[in-house]
Motif scaffolding. Structure first.
Motif, PDB file in Angstrom:
ATOM      1  N   MET A  64       0.845  -1.175   0.000  1.00 22.49           N
ATOM      2  CA  MET A  64       0.000   0.000   0.000  1.00 22.49           C
ATOM      3  C   MET A  64       0.888   1.235   0.000  1.00 22.49           C
ATOM      4  N   ARG A  65       0.396   2.289  -0.571  1.00 20.77           N
ATOM      5  CA  ARG A  65       1.158   3.541  -0.618  1.00 20.77           C
ATOM      6  C   ARG A  65       1.041   4.281   0.706  1.00 20.77           C
ATOM      7  N   ILE A  66       1.871   5.281   0.863  1.00 21.99           N
ATOM      8  CA  ILE A  66       1.947   6.021   2.105  1.00 21.99           C
ATOM      9  C   ILE A  66       0.611   6.686   2.453  1.00 21.99           C
ATOM     10  N   GLY A  67      -0.118   7.144   1.447  1.00 24.06           N
ATOM     11  CA  GLY A  67      -1.407   7.785   1.705  1.00 24.06           C
ATOM     12  C   GLY A  67      -2.407   6.829   2.326  1.00 24.06           C
ATOM     13  N   GLU A  68      -2.423   5.595   1.845  1.00 24.59           N
ATOM     14  CA  GLU A  68      -3.347   4.606   2.407  1.00 24.59           C
ATOM     15  C   GLU A  68      -2.930   4.229   3.824  1.00 24.59           C
ATOM     16  N   LEU A  69      -1.635   4.048   4.052  1.00 19.99           N
ATOM     17  CA  LEU A  69      -1.154   3.747   5.397  1.00 19.99           C
ATOM     18  C   LEU A  69      -1.496   4.890   6.343  1.00 19.99           C
ATOM     19  N   SER A  70      -1.342   6.108   5.874  1.00 16.43           N
ATOM     20  CA  SER A  70      -1.681   7.286   6.654  1.00 16.43           C
ATOM     21  C   SER A  70      -3.163   7.278   7.023  1.00 16.43           C
ATOM     22  N   GLU A  71      -3.992   7.008   6.047  1.00 20.19           N
ATOM     23  CA  GLU A  71      -5.440   7.002   6.271  1.00 20.19           C
ATOM     24  C   GLU A  71      -5.860   5.881   7.218  1.00 20.19           C
ATOM     25  N   ARG A  72      -5.297   4.705   7.037  1.00 21.51           N
ATOM     26  CA  ARG A  72      -5.699   3.548   7.841  1.00 21.51           C
ATOM     27  C   ARG A  72      -5.216   3.626   9.277  1.00 21.51           C
TER      28      ARG A  72
ATOM     29  N   ARG B  99       4.015  12.692   7.033  1.00 15.65           N
ATOM     30  CA  ARG B  99       5.282  13.202   7.562  1.00 15.65           C
ATOM     31  C   ARG B  99       5.790  12.310   8.700  1.00 15.65           C
ATOM     32  N   LEU B 100       4.878  11.917   9.612  1.00 14.89           N
ATOM     33  CA  LEU B 100       5.270  11.040  10.711  1.00 14.89           C
ATOM     34  C   LEU B 100       5.671   9.660  10.201  1.00 14.89           C
ATOM     35  N   LEU B 101       4.973   9.164   9.196  1.00 16.78           N
ATOM     36  CA  LEU B 101       5.334   7.863   8.638  1.00 16.78           C
ATOM     37  C   LEU B 101       6.741   7.900   8.041  1.00 16.78           C
ATOM     38  N   ARG B 102       7.067   8.984   7.373  1.00 23.68           N
ATOM     39  CA  ARG B 102       8.425   9.119   6.828  1.00 23.68           C
ATOM     40  C   ARG B 102       9.451   9.180   7.970  1.00 23.68           C
ATOM     41  N   TYR B 103       9.085   9.857   9.046  1.00 23.01           N
ATOM     42  CA  TYR B 103       9.971   9.921  10.219  1.00 23.01           C
ATOM     43  C   TYR B 103      10.172   8.528  10.815  1.00 23.01           C
TER      44      TYR B 103
ATOM     45  N   GLY C 238      13.908   3.815  11.399  1.00 22.02           N
ATOM     46  CA  GLY C 238      14.024   2.370  11.275  1.00 22.02           C
ATOM     47  C   GLY C 238      12.890   1.598  11.946  1.00 22.02           C
ATOM     48  N   LEU C 239      11.781   2.283  12.220  1.00 17.95           N
ATOM     49  CA  LEU C 239      10.644   1.635  12.874  1.00 17.95           C
ATOM     50  C   LEU C 239       9.761   0.895  11.876  1.00 17.95           C
ATOM     51  N   ILE C 240       9.710   1.380  10.649  1.00 15.37           N
ATOM     52  CA  ILE C 240       9.007   0.716   9.559  1.00 15.37           C
ATOM     53  C   ILE C 240       9.892   0.805   8.325  1.00 15.37           C
ATOM     54  N   VAL C 241       9.610  -0.030   7.346  1.00 14.78           N
ATOM     55  CA  VAL C 241      10.373   0.001   6.098  1.00 14.78           C
ATOM     56  C   VAL C 241       9.402  -0.038   4.933  1.00 14.78           C
ATOM     57  N   SER C 242       9.864   0.457   3.818  1.00 14.90           N
ATOM     58  CA  SER C 242       9.048   0.408   2.605  1.00 14.90           C
ATOM     59  C   SER C 242       9.919  -0.057   1.458  1.00 14.90           C
ATOM     60  N   GLU C 243       9.248  -0.580   0.479  1.00  8.16           N
ATOM     61  CA  GLU C 243       9.902  -0.884  -0.789  1.00  8.16           C
ATOM     62  C   GLU C 243       9.668   0.341  -1.673  1.00  8.16           C
ATOM     63  N   ARG C 244      10.517   0.517  -2.642  1.00  6.80           N
ATOM     64  CA  ARG C 244      10.322   1.617  -3.586  1.00  6.80           C
ATOM     65  C   ARG C 244       9.832   1.066  -4.913  1.00  6.80           C
ATOM     66  N   CYS C 245       8.764   1.641  -5.413  1.00  5.07           N
ATOM     67  CA  CYS C 245       8.245   1.271  -6.723  1.00  5.07           C
ATOM     68  C   CYS C 245       9.154   1.896  -7.796  1.00  5.07           C
ATOM     69  N   ALA C 246       8.966   1.479  -9.021  1.00  2.00           N
ATOM     70  CA  ALA C 246       9.765   2.016 -10.131  1.00  2.00           C
ATOM     71  C   ALA C 246       9.620   3.526 -10.234  1.00  2.00           C
ATOM     72  N   ASN C 247       8.445   4.048  -9.869  1.00  5.20           N
ATOM     73  CA  ASN C 247       8.214   5.489  -9.951  1.00  5.20           C
ATOM     74  C   ASN C 247       8.696   6.239  -8.703  1.00  5.20           C
ATOM     75  N   GLY C 248       9.301   5.507  -7.757  1.00  7.72           N
ATOM     76  CA  GLY C 248       9.836   6.134  -6.558  1.00  7.72           C
ATOM     77  C   GLY C 248       8.874   6.188  -5.390  1.00  7.72           C
ATOM     78  N   TYR C 249       7.631   5.804  -5.587  1.00  6.93           N
ATOM     79  CA  TYR C 249       6.655   5.806  -4.501  1.00  6.93           C
ATOM     80  C   TYR C 249       7.007   4.745  -3.471  1.00  6.93           C
ATOM     81  N   ARG C 250       6.703   5.067  -2.216  1.00  7.03           N
ATOM     82  CA  ARG C 250       6.883   4.087  -1.158  1.00  7.03           C
ATOM     83  C   ARG C 250       5.744   3.070  -1.222  1.00  7.03           C
ATOM     84  N   ASP C 251       6.087   1.814  -0.965  1.00  3.74           N
ATOM     85  CA  ASP C 251       5.094   0.748  -0.931  1.00  3.74           C
ATOM     86  C   ASP C 251       5.270   0.010   0.396  1.00  3.74           C
ATOM     87  N   TYR C 252       4.220   0.004   1.224  1.00  3.58           N
ATOM     88  CA  TYR C 252       4.279  -0.595   2.556  1.00  3.58           C
ATOM     89  C   TYR C 252       3.500  -1.901   2.606  1.00  3.58           C
TER      90      TYR C 252
END
Length: 124
Positions: free
Chosen positions: A1-9, A15-19, A24-38
């Protein structure tokens, strides 16, 4: 899921999710377009992190106890210092006191509601 969905859920700002990720509390994969995927499991993780932060634990301690929140648990603390253990013991005791206070308050409110609602129900 993208950062917006994680934020909403989780009710947590992007901003806090990026922090959390920087810490190192959570990690994301990066999509080809650079978006975070959680991974969806981070919904619960973020909620737990927020609860621990609300309880007063610093992110450096939260990072070390995160393995205790996962199942199956694999706990290994080669760098657990006496200071960290003392901090965790104090926080545990403070949380226990807070839980006891909240339980008393909840029970008092329940008793009050029972009396009020019982009185309303008894009226003609």
């Amino acid at each position: 899921m993208r950062i917006g969905e994680l934020s909403e859920r989780t009710g947590t700002s992007r901003r806090l999710l990026r922090y959390y990720e920087e810490q190192g509390l959570i990690v994301s994969e990066r999509c080809a377009n650079g978006y975070r995927d959680y991974d969806p499991r981070f919904v619960d993780r973020v909620i737990q992190i927020r609860g621990l932060l609300d309880a007063g634990l610093p992110t450096r301690i939260i990072k070390q106890i995160l393995p205790c929140l996962d199942k199956p648990r694999s706990i290994h603390f080669p760098d657990a210092t006496p200071e960290m253990i003392g901090t965790l013991e104090r926080e545990r005791d403070r949380m226990t006191d807070r839980i006891e206070c909240l339980t008393r308050n909840r029970d008092a409110i329940a008793e009050y509601l029972e009396a009020v609602l019982g009185g309303v129900r008894d009226r003609p």
